[in-house]
Structure formats: C-alpha cells, structure tokens
Write a protein that holds these residues in place. Structure first.
Motif: not given
Length: 740
Positions: A73, A76, A107-108, A113, A116-117, A130
């Motif tokens: 993380r 972030e 996480y991804y 989350w 946050h990302r 992205n």
C-alpha cells in the motif's frame, strides 16, 4: 495396555497463548481485525523514523502480513517501496513468494481498496494498468536465489530486479525481491567484484530479515554487523528501515539488534489466558516429556509404532518431527507397513507434493523442513525432538489454535536437563506451565555452543581484515576503498565504532574488563596480523578469515539418483551422509550420471533442469540403491603429509589451514570413491590430537559436527567447526597478546 504417554516420565499442562488486538479499523489487505503488532509495524514503517523495526511475536501471529501490507500500500502515500526480503532457505523463499504474490493480487483486484489506488489488475490477470502505463504483476514479487536464476549470479539478479522496479516505483507500485541471508551478506560484505552491486543495498527502501534465529553462528554475528555498516557508513544511502522478524529469537540476538540500531520493538507481550481484546494463536495442551539421546528416536518410535498410532486421534492430524532423514524414513516405513494410518513425509529437499501430503496424511513425519513455512489446519498431536531451543519452539509452534479442534497433546523428546527443569517448574506452578516459562527453560538448557564470547574476537579480526586486506582474495575491494574516499581517518573512526558496538562486549567477557573503541580495534589488528597472516604463501594467506569471507558451503554436497523415490529421484545430499549411510556407487561425471538416469527414469525436461541446476555445485554424482545402510560406514579424508606436518604444532593458533587434494577411504569399501572431485577444492581444516568423540566434546561442536578421524588420536575438524575450535584454542593466546 501401556500407551505412548506411559513412555514419557514427566507431564504438565501447557498453557495457551493469546496476543492483543487493535481497536483500529483494519489496515490490512485481508481480514478485519488486525493484531496490535501488525498495526504498530504498519505505522512504524510508514513513518520511517527508526533505523530498525523488531517484531518477535510468536508463530502464527501474522508477522509477514505486518510488513507486506504497508509495502503493497506504500503507493497510496508516495512512491512504491522497493524491498529486499531474506528467508533462511530457498524452499521458504518459494513458499513466501506464493503467499506474497497472492496478497498483491488481492489488493489489486479487491473493490475494497479501489479508491486508494491508481492501478488495477487487467482482465488478463497479468498486467497492472492505470489506463496509460502497464507493468507485469509477475515483476512485483521476484525470487533471486540460485534455484530461480538460470544465468548470471544472484547478486546480479538482485541488482537487475531493483533497476526494473524503479519506473513502477515512481508510479506508486511496490516491488519485493526475495533472497537468502547469505546473498544479502555477500553483497553487504563487499564480495561481489562489481562495485555497483555492493552499493545496490543502500538503494532499497527497506530490508527484511525474516526468521533470523535460523542463521548459523557466523551469520548471527556478521549479518547485523554488515547491515550496520551499510546503514551507517555511506552518506548517500536511501535505505530507510531494517525489519527483523523472528518467533523464537535468542535474547542475545535481540540485544545485538537493539544495540546496533535505533530500534522500534513492536509489542510482543502475550497472555496465558483469554482476555478482552485478545486473539488465541497457540492452544492449551497436555505436555509429555522424556529424555533420550539424539538420533536414537527414529528406531525407538518405530519399535513402539502401535503406541504411536494410538496417540493419533481421527478428528485431527499428527506431526512427528525428528532430526535426520534416516529417522524420518524409519518411522514412516513403520507407520506405512504396520498401521492402518496414512503417513506422509516432508524432507528438506522434497518440494513435490508437500501441500498434498499435509492435506491428505493422517500423520506427517518430517525433519527441520517443517519448522518454518509449513501450516497445518487440523493438527492436534505432536511428537517432536527438542535439542536446539529455537528449533524446538518452531516445531511446537506448528500446532496452532483452531476453533474446531480440541484435545491438543504434545510428546517432547529432549535432554535430561530440560526434562528436570520442566519437572521443577511444574512442581512450582501446580502442574501448569506457561509458554514463556517453557521457552526460558529451552533457551537456558539448550544453549548454542557457538554463542560463547571467544568467537566475537575472531569476528572483530575479520572486520579488521575486511577494512584493510580483503583485496587479497580474488580482487575484492577492501571496505576502506568503498567508504573512505574523502576522509580516510574519519571513515576509519566511524567503522571502528561499529566494530566496537558489535564485538566489544564479547571481548570484555573473555578478558574481564571493558574494552574501549581503540582496544577492540588495536587488538583486532594484532590478532589478525600475528595469528592469521603469518608466513603463508599468497594462496594460503589468512585461511581462517578467507573462509569467513568466501561463504562457501559448510559441507561438500553430492547429486543423488535415488532409485527408491519415484516422486523426486534427483536431489542433493551432504557428502558425509552418503559416505556413512547410503548403499550405492559413485560415477565419474555429469554425463555418466545422466546416462544412469536415462536407463532408470523417464529423464524429462524437468529432471534435466534439476541436473543442470545442481551439477556445478556438487563434488560427486551418486546412484543410491537404498537410502539406508544398516550400520554406519567408516570413512576418512586422507592427506597424510598435511596431518603429519600439523601434528607437531596442533595447539598453536593460526595452524588452521587448507587440505589440498585429499582422497577418501571408506570401510566397508564403497565403489567409485575415486570419482569424488576434491582436487580442485581446498578443505579448511583444524588438526587436533584427540579421538573424534573427544574433540567434538571438548570443542562443543554438537552432533552435526563436520569432523573426520585420521588416526587413533588424530582428528581434523572441517570448515565452520574448525573455526570454532580454532577460536577456543586461540583464546589463551589472545589473553597473552593482550597482556603484552
């Protein structure tokens, strides 16, 4: 009818272990109730205002999550961290790779989350994107060990992994590079010939040393020292934090870390009963204890296999942990042939089918391979030997608390001293024993003999050698050239203070006086020059310090074709184990070994890769007809000219040297021993004028000592064991030198 419990004289009720939880909202990628130590580690690493973070919470407490989650993380709140993490075995590196990779994917892909990302995992499941940049998720966790690298060196692989992580890091993606402590120490000590590789450690954001209690005597002292040098010598270091993790550290190691670095020690207080805001991780259990001699337990359990089988309970699973492969095989064979239970084995080399074994076996029989990185979900019976404190605690820690399991029982086989101490403690505590009390007993009664203070002096001499003279080994740069380019005097003062911080306390215990910085530095120079330089020719200069510098293996190994193992027929054994216990024959070279494999196996691509990967790291190739030889075979290394010349001066320090071109003799004779290639490998050895058993006892080398008897009252001690004996012999000479 007598049961297994009747074979164990001492009994106690072993209390459980509860750890505190945090009231804060979860900071983790998985789970909703973080433990206090996980939150504290997360915050300490995010703030980065301490040199080191030390987490010594018990087995099963989730220490890996405590540092992996803030790493994942980190993007972030800034750039993604680039972290180098070390694990004591290559097998554990592989296990942790899978665990950490799944945490990255979690996480991804989790919507939890998303806000946050910036990046997400694409539909192909392989690429993080992205919308503009794309990076393979497979490069977020990287293995850099000799098993995972087909070309180049592990140090080069670490460097390349770091360089590939730079662009993703700037975009907020973190990277974790997994390797072993030896590789880390190699780089930190300045061994790689490419100076750029030595500086790469300073560029990582964090360095993690997990399970640091498993390091050998040299590693326990030198890895913190090298990291201290890396952390404090260069002014251009990027390294923010060192992270030390261990469920069973010795107190001296914790003190060593805390003395070396400004350390944040995460809360590791536990309770022996349930309290509000706690989570149970280790169960309450009935404890049965007996004392027996090491390496006799496999045969003993096999002879009592019906009682062993009765100890098993069908609602759970049983684990039996022994100290040698021969013992594991003996108990496994007895369970398979004489009981209705379904047994499974876990060896150090045996990777194939490990998860399946744990899932399906009623009884798992293993050696040290089960101590770390192996989780059991329904374990409620353990039979284990306990001859080393950290190893014993790790083995007991395999039994985790599970809500659906009850009736936990442990049968511990140990030394008379441990058994006696448990009996006394139990009498004082109304037959109850807290986990912390058991831990103290094991640490006190099963001390690592190499933790004696004389070894500190040798390490100080080695540190002095690194500063001035290490270029005499294959062109390595001495550390003063790396760190003293601007102000040599200031750099040396700084370095000598680090040497004092790590090794002066041990020297003070030897001499009964406090040593200042100048004392340890000046005497390290005298010891190095007077006893370890001597009048050797260039090839043999500083044999003791060179051995500490080269990090070669402490035992020559042998590539085995095991005709009894259909699952994993190609494996490495230690040469001395083959010489003593195996039935079979040696072949000349890799080509003949492959021919033997072709005749007996389907030599597929996987097996050829195993042979290629290992063939450059072994001194012999062996075809094993059986894994077990009924009686221990006698063997010795022969170099009569060397042993004769050493015999006249065996009590003098500095006489540790290299044996050149030794041959091997076995009785009964083993076919093909002339094919063992020792001619291009020097063997560091210390001659002592004693029978083998007396030498091992006097120098406290333990049951795994690398030693061979060459005559009625003549023994040579090899590699690390030779160094340990040398340090003890030299201690009185060091005292005389100090008095002069």
């Amino acid at each position: 009818m007598p049961t297994l419990k009747d074979l164990f004289e001492a009994r106690a009720h072993l209390r459980g272990t509860w750890i505190p939880q945090s009231n804060r909202k979860s900071l983790l990628t998985v789970g909703n109730h973080p433990d206090l130590h996980q939150v504290q580690t997360f915050n300490a690493l995010k703030e980065g205002n301490k040199d080191a973070v030390l987490n010594t919470n018990p087995t099963g407490a989730g220490k890996t999550l405590s540092w992996v989650n803030p790493t994942i993380r980190s993007g972030e709140w800034g750039k993604g961290w680039i972290v180098l993490a070390t694990y004591p075995t290559k097998a554990l590196v592989e296990d942790q790779y899978q665990t950490i990779f799944e945490l990255f994917k979690s996480y991804y892909t989790s919507s939890r989350w998303e806000k946050h990302r910036e990046f997400r995992l694409d539909e192909d499941g392989r690429t993080l994107t992205n919308g503009e940049e794309e990076y393979p998720i497979s490069e977020r966790v990287v293995q850099a060990t000799s098993d995972s690298i087909e070309e180049d060196t592990t140090t080069t692989a670490v460097k390349e992994a770091y360089e590939k992580a730079l662009d993703p890091s700037r975009e907020g993606l973190s990277t974790i590079v997994l390797t072993t402590p030896d590789t880390l120490t190699l780089i930190a000590a300045g061994l790689p010939f490419d100076s750029d590789e030595t500086s790469v450690l300073m560029k990582f954001d964090k360095i993690v040393v997990d399970e640091f209690h498993l390091a050998n005597p040299r590693g326990k002292r030198l890895l913190p020292f090298h990291l201290d040098v890396t952390f404090n010598m260069p002014s251009y270091a990027q390294l923010e934090n060192l992270i030390f993790l261990s469920a069973t550290p010795l107190p001296e190691y914790v003190e060593r870390v805390e003395k070396a670095f400004e350390t944040f020690k995460v809360t590791d207080k536990t309770s022996a009963k349930s309290k509000e805001g706690t989570r149970q991780i280790l169960p309450e259990a009935e404890l049965f204890v007996t004392a027996r001699e090491m390496f006799t337990n496999g045969e003993w359990l096999a002879k009592n296999i019906e009682k062993v089988a009765d100890f098993y309970e069908s609602s759970g699973q049983m684990l039996i942990v022994l100290d040698s492969v021969r013992e594991v095989d003996r108990v496994y064979s007895a369970l398979e042939g004489e009981t209705r239970l379904n047994p499974g084995r876990i060896y150090g080399w045996k990777k194939v089918g490990r998860s399946k074994t744990i899932e399906e076996a009623d009884v798992v029989v293993g050696n040290t391979a089960v101590e770390v990185g192996v989780d059991f979900n329904k374990l409620n019976r353990v039979i284990s030997t306990a001859y080393d404190p950290t190893s014993a605690l790790q083995r007991l820690g395999r039994m985790r608390h599970r809500e659906e399991i009850d009736g936990y029982k442990i049968a511990l086989i140990t030394t008379p001293q441990v058994q006696s101490s448990i009996v006394k403690q139990r009498q004082n505590k109304n037959k109850e024993l807290k986990r912390k009390e058991l831990e103290k007993i094991l640490i006190k009664e099963l001390r690592d003999v190499a933790d004696m203070p004389y070894y500190e002096l040798l390490c100080a001499a080695y540190a002095h050698y690194l500063w001035y003279d290490s270029e005499e080994y294959a062109g390595d740069k001495p550390l003063r050239e790396m760190y003293a380019s601007r102000n040599a005097e200031t750099a040396e003062k700084r370095y000598s203070k680090i040497v004092h911080k790590h090794f002066a306390e041990g020297a003070s215990r030897v001499f009964g006086e406090d040593w200042e910085v100048s004392d340890i530095w000046d005497n390290a120079e005298k010891i190095r020059k007077q006893y370890y330089q001597g009048n050797h020719d260039d090839r043999k200069a500083y044999p003791v310090l060179k051995e500490m510098h080269t990090f070669r293996s402490t035992s020559l190994s042998c590539l085995i074709l095991d005709l009894q193992d259909g699952e994993e027929p190609i494996k490495n054994y230690q040469l001395h184990h083959v010489l003593k216990y195996c039935e079979g024959y040696f072949v000349k070279n890799k080509r003949e070994f492959e021919e033997e494999c072709e005749q007996r196996l389907n030599l597929d691509k996987h097996l050829r890769k195993e042979i290629d990967k290992n063939s450059n790291h072994v001194c012999a190739f062996f075809v094993a007809k059986t894994k077990e030889y009924n009686d221990s075979r006698y063997y010795k290394l022969k170099d009569f000219a060397w042993s004769t010349s050493m015999g006249s001066q065996w009590k003098t320090p500095g006489t540790i040297s290299e044996m050149w071109n030794p041959s091997i003799e076995t009785n009964p004779a083993m076919e093909g021993t002339e094919h063992i290639k020792l001619d291009d490998r020097e063997i560091l050895a210390r001659y002592v004028e004693q029978p083998l058993s007396d030498a091992i006892s006097e120098y406290n080398l333990g049951p795994y000592a690398n030693a061979t008897q060459v005559g009625k009252n003549s023994t040579i001690l090899l590699w690390q064991d030779g160094i340990l004996a040398e340090a003890q012999i030299a201690q009185e000479y060091f005292k005389e030198l100090r008095e002069e």
